[in-house]
Design a protein around this motif. Structure first.
Motif, mmCIF file in Angstrom:
data_model
loop_
_atom_site.group_PDB
_atom_site.id
_atom_site.type_symbol
_atom_site.label_atom_id
_atom_site.label_comp_id
_atom_site.label_asym_id
_atom_site.label_seq_id
_atom_site.Cartn_x
_atom_site.Cartn_y
_atom_site.Cartn_z
ATOM 1 N N ARG A 198 52.484 54.054 43.678
ATOM 2 C CA ARG A 198 53.196 53.086 42.855
ATOM 3 C C ARG A 198 53.284 51.721 43.548
ATOM 4 N N LEU A 199 52.145 51.297 44.071
ATOM 5 C CA LEU A 199 52.089 50.007 44.749
ATOM 6 C C LEU A 199 52.197 48.880 43.729
ATOM 7 N N THR A 200 53.034 47.929 44.018
ATOM 8 C CA THR A 200 53.258 46.796 43.133
ATOM 9 C C THR A 200 52.476 45.582 43.612
ATOM 10 N N ALA A 201 52.566 44.501 42.837
ATOM 11 C CA ALA A 201 51.907 43.253 43.215
ATOM 12 C C ALA A 201 52.472 42.687 44.505
ATOM 13 N N ARG A 202 53.678 43.085 44.869
ATOM 14 C CA ARG A 202 54.264 42.641 46.134
ATOM 15 C C ARG A 202 53.712 43.423 47.317
ATOM 16 N N GLU A 203 53.180 44.624 47.034
ATOM 17 C CA GLU A 203 52.813 45.533 48.108
ATOM 18 C C GLU A 203 51.317 45.684 48.325
ATOM 19 N N CYS A 204 50.508 45.180 47.405
ATOM 20 C CA CYS A 204 49.068 45.425 47.513
ATOM 21 C C CYS A 204 48.279 44.308 46.846
ATOM 22 N N VAL A 205 47.236 43.853 47.524
ATOM 23 C CA VAL A 205 46.242 42.924 46.977
ATOM 24 C C VAL A 205 44.877 43.493 47.351
ATOM 25 N N VAL A 206 43.991 43.627 46.378
ATOM 26 C CA VAL A 206 42.678 44.235 46.610
ATOM 27 C C VAL A 206 41.625 43.149 46.744
ATOM 28 N N GLN A 207 40.791 43.273 47.765
ATOM 29 C CA GLN A 207 39.742 42.279 47.983
ATOM 30 C C GLN A 207 38.368 42.921 48.050
ATOM 31 N N GLN A 226 38.771 37.546 45.538
ATOM 32 C CA GLN A 226 37.320 37.451 45.651
ATOM 33 C C GLN A 226 36.966 36.807 46.983
ATOM 34 N N ALA A 227 36.388 37.596 47.880
ATOM 35 C CA ALA A 227 35.924 37.069 49.161
ATOM 36 C C ALA A 227 34.575 36.382 48.967
ATOM 37 N N LEU A 228 34.333 35.319 49.739
ATOM 38 C CA LEU A 228 33.130 34.498 49.585
ATOM 39 C C LEU A 228 32.489 34.243 50.939
ATOM 40 N N GLY A 229 31.195 34.470 51.017
ATOM 41 C CA GLY A 229 30.466 34.201 52.248
ATOM 42 C C GLY A 229 29.953 32.773 52.303
ATOM 43 N N THR A 230 29.236 32.462 53.367
ATOM 44 C CA THR A 230 28.716 31.104 53.539
ATOM 45 C C THR A 230 27.255 30.983 53.132
ATOM 46 N N THR A 231 26.520 32.078 53.209
ATOM 47 C CA THR A 231 25.105 32.063 52.820
ATOM 48 C C THR A 231 24.818 33.258 51.923
ATOM 49 N N GLY A 232 23.723 33.171 51.167
ATOM 50 C CA GLY A 232 23.363 34.274 50.288
ATOM 51 C C GLY A 232 24.355 34.431 49.162
ATOM 52 N N GLY A 233 24.561 35.683 48.760
ATOM 53 C CA GLY A 233 25.462 35.960 47.655
ATOM 54 C C GLY A 233 25.910 37.402 47.681
ATOM 55 N N LEU A 251 34.204 29.069 39.923
ATOM 56 C CA LEU A 251 35.623 29.349 40.158
ATOM 57 C C LEU A 251 36.332 29.714 38.854
ATOM 58 N N ALA A 252 35.962 29.044 37.776
ATOM 59 C CA ALA A 252 36.553 29.374 36.475
ATOM 60 C C ALA A 252 36.205 30.805 36.084
ATOM 61 N N GLU A 253 34.998 31.239 36.394
ATOM 62 C CA GLU A 253 34.608 32.619 36.088
ATOM 63 C C GLU A 253 35.385 33.599 36.955
ATOM 64 N N ILE A 254 35.548 33.284 38.242
ATOM 65 C CA ILE A 254 36.336 34.150 39.124
ATOM 66 C C ILE A 254 37.763 34.291 38.602
ATOM 67 N N ALA A 255 38.318 33.176 38.113
ATOM 68 C CA ALA A 255 39.706 33.189 37.628
ATOM 69 C C ALA A 255 39.903 34.098 36.425
ATOM 70 N N GLU A 256 38.821 34.540 35.792
ATOM 71 C CA GLU A 256 38.944 35.461 34.664
ATOM 72 C C GLU A 256 39.354 36.860 35.115
ATOM 73 N N TYR A 257 39.066 37.201 36.392
ATOM 74 C CA TYR A 257 39.405 38.551 36.855
ATOM 75 C C TYR A 257 40.212 38.566 38.156
ATOM 76 N N ALA A 258 40.188 37.476 38.924
ATOM 77 C CA ALA A 258 40.839 37.473 40.232
ATOM 78 C C ALA A 258 41.947 36.429 40.295
ATOM 79 N N ASP A 259 42.779 36.553 41.304
ATOM 80 C CA ASP A 259 43.917 35.669 41.505
ATOM 81 C C ASP A 259 43.753 34.805 42.747
ATOM 82 N N TRP A 260 42.878 35.230 43.645
ATOM 83 C CA TRP A 260 42.657 34.550 44.921
ATOM 84 C C TRP A 260 41.156 34.400 45.163
ATOM 85 N N LEU A 282 43.580 29.431 41.033
ATOM 86 C CA LEU A 282 43.348 30.408 42.092
ATOM 87 C C LEU A 282 44.063 29.992 43.372
ATOM 88 N N ARG A 283 44.587 30.961 44.082
ATOM 89 C CA ARG A 283 45.085 30.710 45.428
ATOM 90 C C ARG A 283 43.922 30.844 46.407
#
Length: 342
Positions: A198-207, A226-233, A251-260, A282-283
């Motif tokens: 029963r993890l809440t938004a205060r207790e868990c963030v998935v990356q 959403q983690a992002l690298g420097t090269t490739g994809g 970034l707008a596309e990421i914001a459709e499913y992610a918060d960070w 996004l944060r």
């Protein structure tokens, strides 16, 4: 915009900002401090010792990287290849498990978590991954066993109670496409653990670095990163680059499913990425802050050795001044001390 995203925005608009955020994220506290693999600068990574020390010195979140065992239990290791982070090579009973595999297009040799049961992994002990650079940490070699994700959740809750604040877990799905391909999917097991505890938004963030993995985790009521690298994809989207993802449209596309988003810290310097991400709702939590010269920009290095500590406080001040929402660091104690100066 997806319905989930819309409902989150409406809820935020109806609630005062300070009340809507968990205590450790309220604006007057400054950016969140995320203990990278616990406190990897001071203890062997992904151990109870590292997580505990990170929280004791002020980390708001602790980060477990998730990989599966042969019997499909989520355990906490930076990589599924464990020769650098455990004493597996010293166990003759496992000598015949050494092999070579192709993981995300790379040939990797060693011992792999997916070839061991949980009971077998529990006979191993953690060691410092960078002994030449962090010789000070080798004194802890052999003291900690391999943890399951469930054990990290339970540890975080014990530490939360002990220190009177919510300590969140920040799990990362490692190589999810690879594991899906061998029948050891990460997301269903992680989702089950989130629901069971029963993890809440205060207790868990998935990356994850893989958007497909994050999209499979929507609807659980916890933020996604959403983690992002420097090269490739991302490995799951071969026609997409991280550069594409860091554009305003990406970034707008990421914001459709992610918060960070979690970019490499270098991606924020001399670019509009931070402002663009904030404009998309996004944060931003850059990675990875470390104190040794080897990992610092030239202007912050001190002394001549790669393992000498440089002016880490100046680097934190730079990024805090830019307005980041979090920092991912091997040295949460230093990040917290720097944050106090805000």
């Amino acid at each position: 915009m997806r319905l989930r995203r819309r409902s989150l925005l409406l809820a935020a608009a109806a609630t005062p900002v300070a009340a809507a955020l968990p205590a450790q994220a309220r604006p007057h506290r400054g950016p969140l401090v995320i203990g990278h693999r616990g406190a990897a600068g001071w203890r062997p990574e992904h151990t109870a010792s590292a997580y505990t020390y990170g929280v004791q010195t002020g980390a708001d979140w602790i980060e477990p990287d998730l990989v599966p065992t042969r019997d499909h239990v989520l355990v906490v290791r930076h990589e599924n290849e464990i020769s650098q982070t455990t004493d597996v090579a010293a166990h003759p009973e496992f000598a015949d498990r050494r092999t070579t595999k192709t993981v995300d297009g790379r040939s990797v040799s060693g011992w792999f978590t997916e070839d061991f049961t949980l009971a077998e992994l529990k006979t191993l002990r953690a060691v410092e991954r960078l002994p030449a650079l962090r010789n000070r940490n080798t004194v802890f070699d052999g003291r900690d066993e391999i943890l399951t994700f469930q054990e990290v959740v339970e540890l975080a809750r014990r530490l939360s109670k002990a220190y009177g604040r919510t300590v969140a877990v920040f799990p990362e799905t490692k190589h999810p496409t690879y594991f899906r391909g061998i029948g050891l999917e990460l997301e269903p097991k992680l989702a089950s653990a989130i629901r069971r505890n029963r993890l809440t938004a205060r207790e868990c963030v998935v990356q994850s670095f893989e958007p497909t993995s994050l999209r499979r985790m929507t609807g659980l009521g916890v933020p996604l990163w959403q983690a992002l690298g420097t090269t490739g994809g991302p490995y799951d989207l071969p026609s997409t680059t991280y550069r594409d993802m860091m554009s305003p449209a990406g970034l707008a596309e990421i914001a459709e499913y992610a918060d960070w988003i979690g970019p490499d810290k270098s991606s924020l310097l001399g670019t509009s990425l931070l402002a663009d991400a904030h404009a998309a709702g996004l944060r931003v939590g850059p990675y990875t802050f470390r104190a040794e010269n080897q990992f610092l920009p030239v202007e912050f290095r001190r002394g001549s050795g790669a393992s000498d500590f440089g002016d880490a406080f100046a680097e934190y001040a730079l990024y805090y001044g830019l307005g980041v929402d979090a920092v991912v660091t091997d040295f949460p104690d230093l990040a917290v001390m720097a944050r106090r100066g805000l």
